[in-house]
Design a protein around this motif. Structure first.
Motif, PDB file in Angstrom:
ATOM      1  N   SER A  27     -12.071 -35.074 -22.748  1.00 27.59           N
ATOM      2  CA  SER A  27     -11.365 -33.864 -22.328  1.00 27.59           C
ATOM      3  C   SER A  27     -10.647 -33.234 -23.525  1.00 27.59           C
ATOM      4  N   VAL A  29      -9.564 -30.091 -25.988  1.00 30.44           N
ATOM      5  CA  VAL A  29      -9.328 -28.658 -26.161  1.00 30.44           C
ATOM      6  C   VAL A  29      -9.793 -28.253 -27.560  1.00 30.44           C
ATOM      7  N   SER A 100      -6.360 -32.074 -29.653  1.00 33.84           N
ATOM      8  CA  SER A 100      -5.524 -31.376 -28.675  1.00 33.84           C
ATOM      9  C   SER A 100      -6.155 -31.525 -27.300  1.00 33.84           C
ATOM     10  N   VAL A 101      -5.333 -31.938 -26.348  1.00 35.21           N
ATOM     11  CA  VAL A 101      -5.808 -32.130 -24.973  1.00 35.21           C
ATOM     12  C   VAL A 101      -4.871 -31.415 -24.020  1.00 35.21           C
ATOM     13  N   GLN A 102      -5.417 -31.093 -22.860  1.00 35.29           N
ATOM     14  CA  GLN A 102      -4.609 -30.445 -21.835  1.00 35.29           C
ATOM     15  C   GLN A 102      -3.856 -31.516 -21.053  1.00 35.29           C
ATOM     16  N   THR A 103      -2.552 -31.357 -20.946  1.00 35.75           N
ATOM     17  CA  THR A 103      -1.762 -32.277 -20.150  1.00 35.75           C
ATOM     18  C   THR A 103      -1.006 -31.489 -19.085  1.00 35.75           C
ATOM     19  N   GLY A 106       1.235 -28.973 -20.710  1.00 40.15           N
ATOM     20  CA  GLY A 106       0.651 -28.049 -21.670  1.00 40.15           C
ATOM     21  C   GLY A 106      -0.286 -28.774 -22.618  1.00 40.15           C
ATOM     22  N   ILE A 107      -0.658 -28.066 -23.664  1.00 41.66           N
ATOM     23  CA  ILE A 107      -1.574 -28.648 -24.641  1.00 41.66           C
ATOM     24  C   ILE A 107      -0.783 -29.501 -25.634  1.00 41.66           C
ATOM     25  N   LYS A 108      -1.204 -30.747 -25.777  1.00 41.64           N
ATOM     26  CA  LYS A 108      -0.554 -31.665 -26.684  1.00 41.64           C
ATOM     27  C   LYS A 108      -1.581 -32.233 -27.658  1.00 41.64           C
TER      28      LYS A 108
END
Length: 123
Positions: A27, A29, A100-103, A106-108
């Motif tokens: 997953s 980004v 960068s991943v969606q959490t 938000g994006i972290k």
């Protein structure tokens, strides 16, 4: 979840070449910096080469002129071309990526590691 899968290690004679690959999946980004580290028996993990998404790269002094790091951004893959290998290059090589991943917040960006691939340089 993000996975880094490495391939390309093995046994090579001094002076030989190997090409390592590391593909990030999951997953994602975006994949930001990607790099290769190595750890020899009894030693700490050291940076070998690092490359950002724009293509700028840095290398450890010990591998400059012999190793080349590159990446294929659409494939989220980083490569390490190793030429003129020496006995002292033998180690477990690890891939690292800042992803960068969606959490839920938000994006972290997180740092991920591959499982490592053994490079043996011996005649």
């Amino acid at each position: 979840q993000v996975q880094l899968v490495e391939s390309g290690g093995g046994l090579v004679q001094p002076g030989g070449s190997l090409r390592l690959s590391c593909a990030a999946s999951g997953s994602i980004v975006s994949v930001n910096g990607m790099g290769w580290y190595r750890q020899a028996p009894g030693k700490g993990r050291e940076l070998v080469a690092h490359i950002i998404s724009g293509g700028s790269a840095v290398y450890a002094d010990s591998v400059k002129g012999r190793f080349t790091v590159s990446r294929d951004n659409p494939k989220n893959t980083v490569y390490l071309q190793m030429n003129s290998l020496k006995a002292e290059d033998a180690a477990v090589y690890f891939c690292n990526a800042a992803v960068s991943v969606q959490t839920a917040y938000g994006i972290k960006e997180y740092s991920y590691w591959g499982q490592g691939t053994q490079v043996t340089v011996s005649s």
